[in-house]
Scaffold this motif. Structure first.
Motif, mmCIF file in Angstrom:
data_model
loop_
_atom_site.group_PDB
_atom_site.id
_atom_site.type_symbol
_atom_site.label_atom_id
_atom_site.label_comp_id
_atom_site.label_asym_id
_atom_site.label_seq_id
_atom_site.Cartn_x
_atom_site.Cartn_y
_atom_site.Cartn_z
ATOM 1 N N ALA A 95 0.841 -1.199 0.000
ATOM 2 C CA ALA A 95 0.000 0.000 0.000
ATOM 3 C C ALA A 95 0.876 1.249 0.000
ATOM 4 C CB ALA A 95 -0.924 0.001 1.216
ATOM 5 N N ASP A 96 0.403 2.291 -0.658
ATOM 6 C CA ASP A 96 1.138 3.547 -0.738
ATOM 7 C C ASP A 96 0.693 4.556 0.313
ATOM 8 O OD1 ASP A 96 2.715 3.186 -3.359
ATOM 9 O OD2 ASP A 96 0.669 2.695 -3.950
ATOM 10 N N GLY A 97 -0.514 4.380 0.859
ATOM 11 C CA GLY A 97 -1.029 5.322 1.834
ATOM 12 C C GLY A 97 -2.050 4.682 2.749
ATOM 13 N N ASP A 110 -6.982 16.545 0.750
ATOM 14 C CA ASP A 110 -5.596 16.936 1.046
ATOM 15 C C ASP A 110 -4.705 15.703 1.201
ATOM 16 O OD1 ASP A 110 -6.268 19.622 1.060
ATOM 17 O OD2 ASP A 110 -6.426 19.754 3.249
ATOM 18 N N ALA A 111 -5.232 14.695 1.912
ATOM 19 C CA ALA A 111 -4.455 13.475 2.161
ATOM 20 C C ALA A 111 -4.202 12.707 0.862
ATOM 21 C CB ALA A 111 -5.187 12.588 3.168
ATOM 22 N N VAL A 115 -0.425 11.843 -0.426
ATOM 23 C CA VAL A 115 0.075 10.493 -0.704
ATOM 24 C C VAL A 115 0.519 10.391 -2.153
ATOM 25 C CG1 VAL A 115 -0.543 8.051 -0.845
ATOM 26 C CG2 VAL A 115 -1.323 9.406 1.108
ATOM 27 N N HIS A 116 -0.248 10.959 -3.052
ATOM 28 C CA HIS A 116 0.113 10.885 -4.469
ATOM 29 C C HIS A 116 1.459 11.564 -4.729
ATOM 30 C CE1 HIS A 116 -0.055 12.049 -8.793
ATOM 31 N NE2 HIS A 116 -0.449 10.794 -8.892
ATOM 32 N N ARG A 117 1.720 12.669 -4.047
ATOM 33 C CA ARG A 117 3.005 13.357 -4.213
ATOM 34 C C ARG A 117 4.148 12.608 -3.544
ATOM 35 N NH1 ARG A 117 -0.097 17.938 -2.577
ATOM 36 N NH2 ARG A 117 0.858 17.732 -0.521
ATOM 37 N N GLY A 118 3.827 11.697 -2.632
ATOM 38 C CA GLY A 118 4.853 10.992 -1.880
ATOM 39 C C GLY A 118 5.307 11.743 -0.646
ATOM 40 N N ASP A 119 4.507 12.729 -0.185
ATOM 41 C CA ASP A 119 4.899 13.542 0.966
ATOM 42 C C ASP A 119 4.662 12.833 2.300
ATOM 43 O OD1 ASP A 119 5.577 15.521 -0.793
ATOM 44 O OD2 ASP A 119 3.730 16.663 -0.526
ATOM 45 N N GLN A 120 3.445 12.371 2.508
ATOM 46 C CA GLN A 120 3.068 11.757 3.790
ATOM 47 C C GLN A 120 2.164 10.568 3.514
ATOM 48 O OE1 GLN A 120 1.414 14.501 6.654
ATOM 49 N NE2 GLN A 120 0.544 12.878 7.917
ATOM 50 N N LYS A 121 2.505 9.437 4.105
ATOM 51 C CA LYS A 121 1.759 8.206 3.818
ATOM 52 C C LYS A 121 0.560 7.992 4.737
ATOM 53 C CE LYS A 121 5.457 5.409 1.785
ATOM 54 N NZ LYS A 121 6.152 4.100 1.858
#
Length: 215
Positions: A95-97, A110-111, A115-121
Motif C-alpha cells: 500500500a502507498d497510503g 488533502d491526504a 500520498v500521491h506526491r509521496g509527501d506523507q503516507k
C-alpha cells in the motif's frame, strides 16, 4: 494541474456511491472515474482508494491485487483501524497510503494529494479532532451506525464472531456489543433472523463497475 483520477473500491455499491458524493465538490482536484463494487479496476487511475467497510484490512490479498494492477498508480487504504501493526502490514503489502475514515472531505482530498506526491503516507485524526462520520453504508436509513452496519454485513456474509473480529480489527467483546445494539435497532433476536434481515435490506455484497465520464 490536472485533477487526480480516482477509483473507489469496496464490495458495497452504496459505500462507493456515498464516498463519491462526499468528495464531489472537489472535482477540480480529484475526479472519481470508476466505482468498483467487488470488481477489478479497469481504467487507468492515479489512485485506487480501498474502503475497508466489511472488507479485509490493508494486509489482505485484495490490496495486493490492487497494488499489482498496472492500471493503478497508487493504492491507498481508507479505514477506521489505526493500530501500528496493521499499518505496518499494509505497507509491507505494498500500500502507498493509509487514511482515516474520520477525516472531513477537505482533509481527505488533502491526504489523497499528499500520498500521491509521496509527501506523507499516513493521515489520521489528531488528538482532540472531531471524528467525522461521512459517506454512506447499508442500513444507515434504518438507524444503524457505521460499525453496526459493518458487523451486520459480515454476519450476512456468514462470518463467525472470531472472523468478524479479525476482519474488522475489533475485539470479540466489541463485536458482541455491536451485535446486541444492531439486533435491537432492526428488531431481531437471533443470528438467522439478522441474516434474513440483512439479505432483504442490501447487506449482500454487490458486483458492479461504474465508469464515470467528466466533461
Amino acid at each position: 494541474m490536472a485533477p487526480l483520477s480516482i477509483a473507489l473500491v469496496d464490495d458495497y455499491e452504496v459505500v462507493v456511491q456515498g464516498l463519491a458524493a462526499m468528495i464531489r465538490s472537489y472535482r477540480e482536484r480529484v475526479q472519481v472515474v470508476e466505482l468498483d463494487a467487488n470488481a477489478d479496476v479497469a481504467r487507468d487511475v492515479d489512485i485506487a482508494l480501498y474502503d475497508s467497510f466489511a472488507n479485509p484490512q490493508g494486509d489482505s490479498s485484495q490490496v495486493r491485487d490492487l497494488v499489482a494492477n498496472p492500471r493503478i498508480g497508487r493504492t491507498i487504504v481508507y479505514t477506521w483501524n489505526f493500530d501500528s501493526e496493521r499499518i505496518s502490514r499494509a505497507f509491507d503489502n505494498g500500500a502507498d497510503g493509509y487514511i482515516s475514515k474520520g477525516l472531513s472531505a477537505t482533509r481527505l482530498v488533502d491526504a489523497l494529494e499528499s500520498v500521491h506526491r509521496g509527501d506523507q503516507k499516513v493521515h489520521q485524526l489528531g488528538d482532540g479532532s472531531v471524528r467525522i462520520v461521512a459517506g454512506d453504508w447499508p442500513g444507515r436509513e434504518e438507524g444503524l451506525t457505521h460499525r453496526e452496519a459493518e458487523v451486520l454485513a459480515l454476519i450476512t456474509q456468514g462470518l463467525s464472531n472470531a472472523e468478524i473480529a479479525e476482519r474488522s480489527a475489533l475485539s470479540i467483546n466489541s463485536i458482541k456489543t455491536h451485535i446486541r445494539s444492531c439486533y435491537r435497532r432492526i428488531g431481531v433476536t437471533t443470528r438467522t433472523q439478522a441474516v434474513l434481515w440483512g439479505v432483504s435490506h442490501g447487506f449482500v455484497p454487490d458486483r458492479s463497475r461504474q465508469t464515470l465520464d467528466h466533461a
